[in-house]
Design a protein around this motif. Structure first.
Motif, PDB file in Angstrom:
ATOM      1  N   GLU A 143    -114.062   4.366  41.623  1.00 32.56           N
ATOM      2  CA  GLU A 143    -113.742   5.755  41.274  1.00 32.56           C
ATOM      3  C   GLU A 143    -114.997   6.592  41.067  1.00 32.56           C
ATOM      4  OE1 GLU A 143    -110.715   6.924  41.593  1.00 32.56           O
ATOM      5  OE2 GLU A 143    -110.273   4.873  42.241  1.00 32.56           O
ATOM      6  N   ARG A 144    -116.123   5.950  40.772  1.00 33.32           N
ATOM      7  CA  ARG A 144    -117.379   6.674  40.607  1.00 33.32           C
ATOM      8  C   ARG A 144    -118.122   6.821  41.923  1.00 33.32           C
ATOM      9  NH1 ARG A 144    -120.117   2.841  36.573  1.00 33.32           N
ATOM     10  NH2 ARG A 144    -121.965   3.944  37.355  1.00 33.32           N
ATOM     11  N   VAL A 145    -117.694   6.088  42.952  1.00 31.35           N
ATOM     12  CA  VAL A 145    -118.414   6.079  44.224  1.00 31.35           C
ATOM     13  C   VAL A 145    -117.672   6.835  45.316  1.00 31.35           C
ATOM     14  CG1 VAL A 145    -119.351   4.579  46.045  1.00 31.35           C
ATOM     15  CG2 VAL A 145    -119.462   3.850  43.654  1.00 31.35           C
ATOM     16  N   CYS A 146    -116.353   6.712  45.354  1.00 30.17           N
ATOM     17  CA  CYS A 146    -115.583   7.147  46.518  1.00 30.17           C
ATOM     18  C   CYS A 146    -115.003   8.546  46.383  1.00 30.17           C
ATOM     19  CB  CYS A 146    -114.450   6.164  46.780  1.00 30.17           C
ATOM     20  SG  CYS A 146    -115.005   4.527  47.278  1.00 30.17           S
ATOM     21  N   HIS A 147    -115.259   9.363  47.384  1.00 29.95           N
ATOM     22  CA  HIS A 147    -114.570  10.629  47.622  1.00 29.95           C
ATOM     23  C   HIS A 147    -113.199  10.287  48.223  1.00 29.95           C
ATOM     24  CE1 HIS A 147    -113.697  14.313  49.991  1.00 29.95           C
ATOM     25  NE2 HIS A 147    -114.362  14.931  49.037  1.00 29.95           N
ATOM     26  N   PRO A 148    -112.174  11.155  48.086  1.00 32.65           N
ATOM     27  CA  PRO A 148    -110.873  10.852  48.711  1.00 32.65           C
ATOM     28  C   PRO A 148    -110.968  10.502  50.192  1.00 32.65           C
ATOM     29  CG  PRO A 148    -110.630  12.677  47.198  1.00 32.65           C
ATOM     30  CD  PRO A 148    -112.098  12.358  47.235  1.00 32.65           C
ATOM     31  N   ALA A 149    -111.883  11.158  50.922  1.00 28.62           N
ATOM     32  CA  ALA A 149    -112.045  10.834  52.344  1.00 28.62           C
ATOM     33  C   ALA A 149    -112.588   9.420  52.526  1.00 28.62           C
ATOM     34  CB  ALA A 149    -112.973  11.848  53.006  1.00 28.62           C
ATOM     35  N   ASP A 150    -113.420   8.970  51.596  1.00 26.15           N
ATOM     36  CA  ASP A 150    -113.935   7.598  51.666  1.00 26.15           C
ATOM     37  C   ASP A 150    -112.806   6.597  51.460  1.00 26.15           C
ATOM     38  OD1 ASP A 150    -116.605   8.557  51.915  1.00 26.15           O
ATOM     39  OD2 ASP A 150    -116.772   8.702  49.730  1.00 26.15           O
ATOM     40  N   HIS A 151    -111.964   6.860  50.470  1.00 30.93           N
ATOM     41  CA  HIS A 151    -110.820   5.979  50.215  1.00 30.93           C
ATOM     42  C   HIS A 151    -109.950   5.870  51.463  1.00 30.93           C
ATOM     43  CE1 HIS A 151    -111.164   4.921  46.004  1.00 30.93           C
ATOM     44  NE2 HIS A 151    -111.352   6.185  45.651  1.00 30.93           N
ATOM     45  N   ALA A 179    -132.996  11.728  49.249  1.00 29.47           N
ATOM     46  CA  ALA A 179    -133.496  12.741  50.186  1.00 29.47           C
ATOM     47  C   ALA A 179    -133.291  14.141  49.624  1.00 29.47           C
ATOM     48  CB  ALA A 179    -132.800  12.604  51.535  1.00 29.47           C
ATOM     49  N   ALA A 180    -132.192  14.327  48.899  1.00 31.19           N
ATOM     50  CA  ALA A 180    -131.907  15.629  48.299  1.00 31.19           C
ATOM     51  C   ALA A 180    -132.796  15.914  47.098  1.00 31.19           C
ATOM     52  CB  ALA A 180    -130.439  15.697  47.883  1.00 31.19           C
ATOM     53  N   GLY A 181    -133.405  14.868  46.537  1.00 31.30           N
ATOM     54  CA  GLY A 181    -134.283  15.041  45.389  1.00 31.30           C
ATOM     55  C   GLY A 181    -133.555  15.340  44.100  1.00 31.30           C
ATOM     56  N   ILE A 182    -132.270  14.952  44.019  1.00 29.39           N
ATOM     57  CA  ILE A 182    -131.480  15.306  42.834  1.00 29.39           C
ATOM     58  C   ILE A 182    -131.007  14.090  42.047  1.00 29.39           C
ATOM     59  CG2 ILE A 182    -130.735  17.527  43.730  1.00 29.39           C
ATOM     60  CD1 ILE A 182    -128.119  16.245  44.603  1.00 29.39           C
ATOM     61  N   GLY A 183    -131.262  12.899  42.562  1.00 31.84           N
ATOM     62  CA  GLY A 183    -130.851  11.709  41.833  1.00 31.84           C
ATOM     63  C   GLY A 183    -129.378  11.744  41.488  1.00 31.84           C
ATOM     64  N   LEU A 184    -129.061  11.414  40.252  1.00 36.21           N
ATOM     65  CA  LEU A 184    -127.660  11.346  39.834  1.00 36.21           C
ATOM     66  C   LEU A 184    -127.128  12.667  39.295  1.00 36.21           C
ATOM     67  CD1 LEU A 184    -127.663   7.815  38.169  1.00 36.21           C
ATOM     68  CD2 LEU A 184    -126.908   8.455  40.459  1.00 36.21           C
ATOM     69  N   GLN A 185    -127.838  13.775  39.571  1.00 35.06           N
ATOM     70  CA  GLN A 185    -127.322  15.084  39.157  1.00 35.06           C
ATOM     71  C   GLN A 185    -126.015  15.418  39.875  1.00 35.06           C
ATOM     72  OE1 GLN A 185    -130.425  17.962  39.831  1.00 35.06           O
ATOM     73  NE2 GLN A 185    -131.337  17.632  37.828  1.00 35.06           N
ATOM     74  N   ARG A 186    -125.833  14.861  41.058  1.00 35.73           N
ATOM     75  CA  ARG A 186    -124.571  15.039  41.779  1.00 35.73           C
ATOM     76  C   ARG A 186    -123.849  13.710  41.790  1.00 35.73           C
ATOM     77  NH1 ARG A 186    -123.568  17.441  47.918  1.00 35.73           N
ATOM     78  NH2 ARG A 186    -121.286  17.323  47.837  1.00 35.73           N
ATOM     79  N   GLU A 187    -122.612  13.705  41.346  1.00 31.40           N
ATOM     80  CA  GLU A 187    -121.859  12.461  41.268  1.00 31.40           C
ATOM     81  C   GLU A 187    -121.358  12.057  42.645  1.00 31.40           C
ATOM     82  OE1 GLU A 187    -118.864  13.068  38.325  1.00 31.40           O
ATOM     83  OE2 GLU A 187    -120.300  12.965  36.662  1.00 31.40           O
ATOM     84  N   MET A 188    -121.388  10.740  42.898  1.00 32.48           N
ATOM     85  CA  MET A 188    -121.088  10.244  44.236  1.00 32.48           C
ATOM     86  C   MET A 188    -119.685  10.581  44.717  1.00 32.48           C
ATOM     87  SD  MET A 188    -122.868   6.488  44.482  1.00 32.48           S
ATOM     88  CE  MET A 188    -124.652   6.289  44.469  1.00 32.48           C
ATOM     89  N   GLN A 189    -118.731  10.619  43.799  1.00 31.99           N
ATOM     90  CA  GLN A 189    -117.358  10.846  44.226  1.00 31.99           C
ATOM     91  C   GLN A 189    -117.089  12.287  44.670  1.00 31.99           C
ATOM     92  OE1 GLN A 189    -118.310  10.357  41.130  1.00 31.99           O
ATOM     93  NE2 GLN A 189    -116.990  11.337  39.605  1.00 31.99           N
ATOM     94  N   THR A 190    -118.096  13.157  44.559  1.00 34.46           N
ATOM     95  CA  THR A 190    -117.896  14.566  44.921  1.00 34.46           C
ATOM     96  C   THR A 190    -118.184  14.859  46.394  1.00 34.46           C
ATOM     97  OG1 THR A 190    -120.168  15.190  44.328  1.00 34.46           O
ATOM     98  CG2 THR A 190    -118.480  15.302  42.581  1.00 34.46           C
ATOM     99  N   PHE A 191    -118.637  13.839  47.152  1.00 36.66           N
ATOM    100  CA  PHE A 191    -118.896  14.077  48.570  1.00 36.66           C
ATOM    101  C   PHE A 191    -118.643  12.800  49.367  1.00 36.66           C
ATOM    102  CE2 PHE A 191    -122.856  12.523  46.802  1.00 36.66           C
ATOM    103  CZ  PHE A 191    -123.442  11.753  47.789  1.00 36.66           C
ATOM    104  N   ALA A 192    -118.256  12.981  50.633  1.00 35.07           N
ATOM    105  CA  ALA A 192    -118.039  11.859  51.540  1.00 35.07           C
ATOM    106  C   ALA A 192    -119.324  11.595  52.319  1.00 35.07           C
ATOM    107  CB  ALA A 192    -116.897  12.149  52.499  1.00 35.07           C
ATOM    108  N   ALA A 193    -119.532  10.340  52.736  1.00 38.69           N
ATOM    109  CA  ALA A 193    -120.761  10.005  53.458  1.00 38.69           C
ATOM    110  C   ALA A 193    -120.504   8.889  54.469  1.00 38.69           C
ATOM    111  CB  ALA A 193    -121.861   9.603  52.483  1.00 38.69           C
ATOM    112  N   PRO A 194    -119.730   9.181  55.523  1.00 36.54           N
ATOM    113  CA  PRO A 194    -119.576   8.170  56.572  1.00 36.54           C
ATOM    114  C   PRO A 194    -120.899   7.929  57.287  1.00 36.54           C
ATOM    115  CG  PRO A 194    -118.639  10.264  57.270  1.00 36.54           C
ATOM    116  CD  PRO A 194    -118.998  10.421  55.833  1.00 36.54           C
ATOM    117  N   ASP A 195    -121.011   6.792  57.959  1.00 37.79           N
ATOM    118  CA  ASP A 195    -122.236   6.477  58.695  1.00 37.79           C
ATOM    119  C   ASP A 195    -122.507   7.555  59.738  1.00 37.79           C
ATOM    120  OD1 ASP A 195    -124.474   5.120  59.540  1.00 37.79           O
ATOM    121  OD2 ASP A 195    -123.377   3.595  60.670  1.00 37.79           O
ATOM    122  N   HIS A 196    -123.754   7.974  59.836  1.00 38.02           N
ATOM    123  CA  HIS A 196    -124.226   9.016  60.758  1.00 38.02           C
ATOM    124  C   HIS A 196    -123.740  10.419  60.365  1.00 38.02           C
ATOM    125  CE1 HIS A 196    -126.372   6.818  63.991  1.00 38.02           C
ATOM    126  NE2 HIS A 196    -125.680   5.806  63.508  1.00 38.02           N
ATOM    127  N   ALA A 197    -123.251  10.576  59.149  1.00 34.50           N
ATOM    128  CA  ALA A 197    -122.791  11.899  58.710  1.00 34.50           C
ATOM    129  C   ALA A 197    -123.959  12.856  58.538  1.00 34.50           C
ATOM    130  CB  ALA A 197    -122.044  11.771  57.382  1.00 34.50           C
TER     131      ALA A 197
END
Length: 244
Positions: A143-151, A179-197
């Protein structure tokens, strides 16, 4: 054999890093291979790196960090065509490494005895590596890692395959956040990240996240400028001595 010579023997080709403008290079290291050169590694560190190493309570953690820092310096020294001890490594407010006064970008990741180092000709870069053995525990924090699209993308996968896919998702998101330089300021579940996205950077522009071909014991990803090709290699000295 000194550490510098051992490092040179591990390169895929003598000129592998001599033309950084060609794109992004990612080197992966198993620190067991490099343990015989631990004493050499400590001589390459600057004062700030020594302080970071000495702050670790566990001796083995100190040694792994020292080796990782020295290998990072050696890789950057090849890319910048200077001695490893002269590489102008600095750290931002979140501890991420960058090169003072240089357009070349870099990123560093540690996972126990595994280290990944990335160097990019331009733009921002982030790299992350994890042990493949961690896959079974990743669903516990889904729940801390996955965006709905990831699920949705992993819904039909059986147990172990889903765990492995989730670990790959973790390293892609970690690479992006670096790469964004923000570390954990943005929570992982708030964005999807498929391979080559393609993902937008907070500072403007885009980055592409890509999985890396590596040792089957590891899982690694890099995020870098979309137009730059990526080369990766596991670097092992020709005279390596495995230490367990």
């Amino acid at each position: 054999m000194a550490l510098r010579e051992a490092f040179d023997s591990a390169l895929p080709a003598p000129d592998w890093l001599s033309v950084p403008a060609a794109g992004v290079h990612v080197a992966l290291f198993d620190l067991h291979d490099w343990w015989p050169w631990l004493a050499d590694a400590y001589t390459m560190l600057d004062a700030a790196e020594v302080r970071r190493v000495q702050s670790r309570r566990v001796v083995s953690d100190r040694h792994q960090l020292a080796l990782g820092y020295s290998l990072h310096r050696l890789l950057l020294g090849k890319a910048l065509e200077c001695d490893a001890v002269d590489v102008p490594i600095r750290r931002d407010a979140k501890g991420g490494p960058y090169l003072a006064g240089n357009a070349v970008a870099t990123s560093l990741s540690h996972a126990d005895h595994c280290v990944a180092v990335a160097v990019a000709a331009s733009g921002r870069v982030g790299v992350d590596v994890e042990l493949a053995a961690r896959a079974p525990v990743v669903p516990e924090i889904a729940e801390r890692v996955c965006h709905p699209a990831d699920h949705a993308g992993m819904a039909d996968l059986p147990g172990l395959a889903r765990s492995e896919a989730m670990l790959a998702l973790w390293v892609r998101k970690e690479a992006f956040l670096k790469a964004a330089g923000i570390g954990l300021q943005r929570e992982m579940q708030t964005f999807a990240a498929p391979d080559h996205a393609l993902l937008a950077l907070p500072s403007g522009g885009m980055t592409r996240v890509r999985m890396l071909d590596t040792d089957p014991l590891w899982v690694a990803a890099v995020a870098s400028a979309p137009e730059l090709p990526v080369e990766s290699a596991v670097l092992r000295p020709l005279t390596s001595i495995a230490v367990t």
